[in-house]
Structure formats: C-alpha cells, structure tokens
Scaffold this active site. Structure first.
Site, short mmCIF file in Angstrom:
data_model
loop_
_atom_site.label_atom_id
_atom_site.label_comp_id
_atom_site.label_asym_id
_atom_site.label_seq_id
_atom_site.Cartn_x
_atom_site.Cartn_y
_atom_site.Cartn_z
CG ASP A 1 -6.79 -2.39 -3.98
OD1 ASP A 1 -7.49 -1.89 -3.08
OD2 ASP A 1 -5.55 -2.38 -3.94
CG HIS B 1 -5.58 -2.52 0.03
ND1 HIS B 1 -4.90 -1.99 -1.05
CD2 HIS B 1 -4.98 -2.01 1.13
CE1 HIS B 1 -3.94 -1.19 -0.62
NE2 HIS B 1 -3.96 -1.20 0.70
CB SER C 1 -0.96 -0.04 1.19
OG SER C 1 -1.97 0.92 1.06
#
Length: 800
Positions: free
Chosen positions: A740, A774, A667
């Site tokens: 995601d 994610h 991330s």
C-alpha cells in the site's frame, strides 16, 4: 500441518492461529463473466477536433508486472531499470478514427510488444508523440498522422522519474526531452552495502502538522540512489531525431517553455533532502533560460518544507504556482502568502498575485490580493482574467473578474464549493496564437460548460456570460431523454458545434458531434457494451431521509427478472464511502443517476446482483458538522444513522431480508465498515479493504480531520476501530494490498487490527494481496479478491 477447510475458519468464537494455504482462485461463473472482459479503448480528441485517438490497454495488469524491480524513494515508486514510474499504465495499441466520416486506421510501424504511455498530439494535430518502454528503458516515438505511420526518435534513454519525459514545442516542429546521462552512477547493491553510521534526524523546536507519508528516503544510500535515478539532461530534438543539448545533468522537476517558445522555466531539486517528507517538499531552485541554454535569471528558491502550519488552508511561504502567463509571450506570474502560509493567523488578505515580465530586471507587479487562499487563475487578455480563491473551513469558493491592466476586481461567483446544484461550470478555453490555452472571449462574452446537476436529474448546459454587464444567458441545456447526455468538448462555440457522449444503464458511453442550434448529431464512436449480462438488471435511484431530515440517496440494483409482485426477500449489499460536509443542505444533494452506464468493477458490489443479491451502490453517507462543530465530533452516530436509513429505505419497498444485510467499503469506506460492525447491530457481515483502523498512527490528521491527536486525544481514540475491537462480533473480511502506497493506510493497519480481533475471538479473515498498492491492479489478485468476497458472502449472508 493439516489444511483447514475454508468453511470451518469462520466458526463464531473460534480463535484460529494457523495460516490457510490458499492458491489464487477465480470467482463463480456469473462474476467471472463480468470481471474477465476486454477493456474498451480510451478516447481523446486532437486539438483541431478532426481526429479521435483510440488507445487500448489491458483490462488488468499481471502479478509479474507488479513484481518488477522497484525502488521506493522520496514518495516515488520507480522502475530502476527503465527510469519510469513502476505504477505506469501502458497501452498496447493506438488507432486513429476520423471525426468527420468515422473511418478507422491502424498505425503502421508501432513497436512490437508495445508498452505505450505519455501519448499526446502536437499543437497543429499533425503528429502524435508517445513513449515506449522495454526492458532497458524508455524511448520517444513519433506518429505522422497524415501517413498513419510511427517511427522511433530516440534510444531507450529517456528519464521519466522527476520530470515529463518530453513536451511539444509550440511550433510543433520539435520537442524538449529529458534523458538519463550516459555516465550515470550505478545503483547501490544493498545486499552488500554496510552502513557507515546510524540514521539521525533532529528537530529545531518548531511546531508543524506533517501527515504520515509512505516510500520516503531512509538513509544516505537511498539518497544516493535517488540522485542516480532522478538525474537527467535536457535536449531539444527535431522531427527527424536530431538532438541538441540544452542543459547538463541535474535533478529537474519542471521544464516549461514560454508561450513564445524563446525561454524555458526550469526547476530543480537541491539538498538537503528529507526523510520525513516526499521530494516535492525538498528545496528547489527555479531559473529562466534562453533556448540556447544561456541563464537569464534565478527567479525563485524554496527551502526544505518540513514545517507546515495546521489547517488545510495553510500553505508554504514564498513564491508558489510560478509559471508562464498563458496569454502573454514571456511573462511569469506567481502568488505569495501574506500570512506566512499560516491559516491560523488573523490577517485582512491571505495571498497576493504578481506578474513578472521578461527580462525580469524590474520588480514583479502586484495585480491583486485575495482575502482567502488563492486557488488559481485563468488568463484571457489585458482586460479580463478569472481569479479563484477558497477557504476550506467554510467550504467557500469565490471567482473574481480581474482586469490585469488596472487591477480592478469584481466578485462574480460566491458559493459553497460542495453545492453541486449551484455549480456554474468551467469557462471555455481555447488555444490562442501562442498555442497555449486561455479563456475564449468573443466580443466581451465568455462561455461556461456545466454538469447541470439538479434535484430532477442531470442536465449539462452552456451559459453565455457578458463580462461587461455580467448578465448570463443559457444558450444550451441537454434535453431530457432515455439517454444521459454529457458535454465532452466544445468544438466551435460560434457555430454551436460540440462533442457529447450519450449513455444509459445498458448503453456504453459513445461520442457524437452535435450542433446545439440545429440539434443534429453524428456518431463518432460505436463501442459495444462489454457487460451484456447486466442489461436486464433492474436499476433505480432511491431517495430517502436520515432520522434528522438529511436527504440521502443510493443506486439500487435488483437481479434480472425480479418479480415485483411476489417480492422475494433478498440479501442486501451496501457499498459506501463517508464524506464530510459543513451543512445539511449540501450533504443532501445527489448526483446519482439511473441513466449512467452500469460499469462493474472490483470497487463495488454490482457483480453480486447476478447472483441473487440486492445491491445499494454508492449509498450516501454524509457526515455533517455545522457552524463551529466539526463533522467528526459526531462521526459514529451519523454513520449508524446513514446505514439505518439505507436499510429502512430498501426494506420499506419489500425487497430484502433485513437480517441479511452486509456492508463494504475501500480505504475510508473500510474504516466506515469497521465502525459500523463495532457500533451497531444492523449488519450480518462486512468487507473492509485497505483501511486505517488505528488513528494514533496518523496523529497529525486524517481524511478531512485538521486537528491533531494532542488537540483532542479522545476524538482519535473514539475514531479508531482498533480501540473498539472487543465489541466487534460480526463476521468481517479484511483485505489489504501488501505494498500500500497511500498516506496513512499502511498494510500494518490491517495486520495489527486483525491480530487484535483474532485474539479477542472475533470471526474475521484477513487476505493480504501480494504486490498490490492502495488500488488493486493484477488480474490474479482481483479475481481472487472476488472469489474471497463471494465465498464470504455466500456463507455469512445468503446462507446465514
């Protein structure tokens, strides 16, 4: 097309246009031995502290599970068949263990092929409720703790889309459940659906600061499906399964029973819906009902929130945080912005706190005003409550002692919220006569349980605070030992009984009862270490400094049997995540702990210590912006300085070959990795997972950045690794989940960044993991990810 061998794909300067046909792979035996393990049970304690609930879930999900029928609507991901979140994590078994003698019990009658979630004890600890999901829906089940047996209470017709599928009543004799209507409309068959017109959105000319969201409504057909899936009826149900209808079909987002059990605060969504914000920003109406369904009063109505003032301390206008006061039978409280929710307005007071007593026919009573943004309240009694406020720009946090009767307040805590060494802990709360949690007060004294981070280590504590004199006395500090003690729960503060966990780098965290007066302990759980191959690994916390004096730290791992006399030069892996601070002092504080259990996961590089690498895990990467300066004003220079300091610190010990250093992150850590490879020559390789690389695609802020693109276009350009793709010449592995769901980190970010790097001749490989969000969940994908990383590191680092 002839298949291109893996090891020829990374030749520097080679511009590869073909796809590589790769099936799912498993990592090497050393890594697989750690990754393919049985997850230990989750542990929770009954309200009366007499039972430990052990909940077992699979170590990973399967790719088949991630491929279930799913609709993405209004910020939600919904299993359309079962009407529960498609991302739900399920337990396959639950067991009971006596906290007194440690005896464990199976529970008879659990459903076959169990998919258990939403597990909770009744307030009297005599029952456990849970939901079970099958192919047709969600049902409610009940465990009789005394008999250790379970039974099904409802059909598979519960609705968990917008509201909790159930909640216990305060008397433990029944529950309030959310059910899908029997006559609910069918979902639209989108394969046959023809649009009746274009999708049109308009702006009224107001300035707003909306961030980028995923999974939003896109058209009227989505709206219809959202209504169909989210609509529920509310019922009362007793412990024998008898149901009584409470409220008819609607889009309920909350149903909160008053402490005395006589009234229910119910919130529901209203139209118009929005295509630019998730459902939590849709218009809502809140009503109070008697338990027989009689409407008492509409207590709040909020409009569609598409206009948001700039700043993390901004909020919406009108009543917010509306709910029941925990220490009263049927009194509501709420807070209201005095600045219209706009943090940029200059006002003396930001928020005002009100209470509103049943039957709500008088005006709400103002209790207090705060100069910063209201951050919460913990109720105690008519004399004592704790009010919190915060202000993001200064990272300041305050706690006030409030007299709810007189309205008098006094500041008792005023601190930097990022200062972990000054953390006073959380006040101990206990169930009161209503079954709700309120501040425990014993002869004007309260008790605070804190984590106890210091420069010397982690020493959890319990403080006694006299609310009359405001004098504080420490009544317990965890002793220094080879094991790290943490306070899990207070059992009986007057007797000195607490529940603690003990762990070390090699010993899995297990729970013990302890008396803080006598020091006597008794084991509650006995969970074995599932990662035996890491027991001989060397682990230590490194403390070092950045070139500007900022204190940094990281946890260093060296392979088992490493010879500290010969000091073989090892390749080094650094895993990190940048964090923003407003001053150097707090940026330099450390919570790294060598006595913390070593728990490898796909979210770190720890696996590779078994393959001859040195690993610096959770390396501190602070980004500091003091005074009026913002952290991101000097993001890249600070990033490089952090990395250089980390490498220098390990190199100074003689452990590594500094020409063989790789960096990785997930991330914002992926964003960091891309910047480091483009803006320094410190690394031989990098792994960037599920990142965002073009900040013009998140133009109204990202991470902790409050300015928008038009406030500072150059900042957004500089902060975009995409813009410096032509400088990226270091081998990089890019990974992203194909689905995601995180705001801003669209899969498109990695795809477009890869395309730019590939066309510019950079040595880069992109892996898109099917069906992953994610955070990665499927066993097939995680094993393959570990294989990809292992192959990449062996080529570009170990055998460079």
């Amino acid at each position: 097309m002839k298949k291109i061998p893996f090891f020829f794909l990374f030749l520097l300067g080679l511009n590869v246009h073909a796809q590589e046909n790769v099936t799912f792979q498993k990592p090497s035996s050393e890594i697989l031995a750690l990754a393919d393990y049985q997850r230990p049970p989750a542990v929770s304690l009954s309200p009366d502290k007499s039972w430990v609930l052990l909940s077992y879930r699979p170590t990973y999900k399967s790719l088949e599970e991630l491929g279930q029928e799913e609709l993405r609507l209004a910020g939600l991901r919904i299993n359309a068949k079962t009407r529960i979140a498609s991302t739900e994590n399920y337990f396959y078994n639950i067991r009971l263990r006596s906290a007194q003698d440690g005896k464990e019990f199976d529970i008879a009658g659990l459903p076959a092929n169990a998919l258990i979630s939403n597990v909770s004890f009744s307030i009297d600890s005599k029952y456990i409720a849970f939901t079970h999901t099958n192919d047709s829906g969600v049902s409610l089940w009940l465990v009789d703790v005394a008999n250790k047996s379970a039974k099904q209470l409802t059909d598979y017709d519960l609705n968990a889309v917008l509201n909790d599928p159930y909640q216990w009543l305060r008397n433990s004799q029944g529950l309030l459940i959310s059910k899908s209507p029997a006559n609910r409309p069918a979902l639209i068959d989108h394969s046959k659906d023809l649009p009746s017109g274009p999708v049109v959105s308009t702006s009224g000319g107001q300035i707003s600061q909306l961030r980028t969201y995923q999974d939003l409504l896109k058209n009227p057909q989505d709206e219809q499906d959202f209504v169909s899936l989210g609509t529920a009826e509310l019922y009362w149900i007793d412990l024998q399964g008898k149901q009584t209808k409470f409220l008819a079909s609607d889009l309920y987002t909350q149903a909160n029973v008053s402490p005395d059990g006589k009234y229910v605060l119910v919130s529901k969504l209203k139209k118009p819906f929005s295509y630019v914000v998730p459902y939590i920003s849709f218009p809502q109406e809140a009503n109070v009902y008697a338990v027989d369904g009689t409407l008492i009063l509409k207590v709040n109505e909020t409009p569609l929130l598409e206009i948001q003032p700039k700043g993390f301390s901004s909020t919406r206008p009108g009543k917010r945080m509306l709910t029941w006061r925990a220490d009263k039978p049927n009194t509501l409280f709420f807070v209201q912005a005095l600045d219209g929710g706009d943090a940029n307005k200059a006002v003396e007071y930001r928020d005002e706190l009100f209470t509103w007593e049943y039957p709500f026919n008088g005006e709400p009573k103002s209790l207090t005003k705060v100069k910063d943004r209201f951050a919460g309240i913990i109720w105690g009694n008519d004399t004592y409550a704790l009010v919190s406020s915060s202000w993001y720009d200064t990272r300041n946090s305050k706690t006030f002692l409030l007299n709810p009767t007189s309205g008098d307040t006094k500041v008792i805590i005023d601190r930097n919220s990022q200062d972990v060494y000054s953390n006073p802990g959380s006040v101990y709360r206990e169930r009161n006569q209503f079954g709700t949690y309120s501040m425990f007060i014993n002869k004007d004294k309260t008790y605070w349980v804190g984590p106890g981070f210091t420069k010397e280590g982690e020493f959890p504590f319990i403080d006694e605070l006299d609310l009359k004199t405001l004098k504080k006395k420490r009544i317990y500090t965890a002793p220094s030992s080879e094991l790290q003690e943490r306070i899990a729960e207070v059992v009986d503060i007057t007797k000195g009984d607490i529940l603690i966990s003990l762990q070390s780098a090699k010993q899995y965290p297990n729970y013990y009862t302890k008396n803080i007066k006598s020091g006597k302990t008794k084991a509650v759980t006995a969970i074995e270490n599932p990662f035996k191959s890491l027991e001989a690994v060397h682990k230590e916390v490194l403390n070092y400094k950045r070139n500007d004096g900022v204190e940094l730290s990281g946890t260093l791992y060296l392979p088992a049997g490493y010879d500290f006399n010969k000091k073989e030069k090892l390749p080094l892996l650094i895993w990190a995540y940048p964090r923003e601070y407003k001053d150097k002092a707090t940026a330099g504080q450390s919570t790294a702990n060598p006595k913390e259990f070593t728990f490898p996961s796909y979210g770190s590089f720890i696996y590779w210590v078994t393959k001859g690498y040195a690993v610096l895990d959770n390396a501190a990467f602070p980004i500091v912006g003091e005074g009026k300066a913002e952290p991101n004003d000097t993001f890249i220079p600070q990033l490089v300085a952090n990395a250089e300091a980390a490498i220098n610190a390990v190199d100074a010990l003689g452990y590594i070959d500094r020409k063989k250093v790789a960096v990785g992150g997930h991330s914002y850590g992926a964003f960091m990795t891309a910047h480091l490879l483009s803006n320094s020559n410190l690394f031989a390789a990098g792994i960037a997972r599920s990142g965002a690389y073009n900040r013009t695609l998140t133009p109204f802020g990202f991470q902790s950045e409050q300015r928008n693109f038009w406030d500072d276009p150059q900042l957004y350009m500089t902060m975009s690794p995409f813009m410096s793709a032509d400088r990226m010449k270091t081998p990089m592995l890019l990974v992203h989940g194909a689905a995601d769901n995180n705001p801003g980190t669209f899969t498109l970010q990695t795809e477009r960044y890869f395309q730019a790097l590939k066309n510019l001749g950079a040595p880069v490989r992109m892996v898109i993991l099917p069906r992953e969000s994610h955070g990665y969940a499927a066993k097939e994908n995680i094993f393959h990810l570990l294989w990809e990383q292992d192959q990449f590191l062996e080529k570009y680092l170990k055998n460079k």
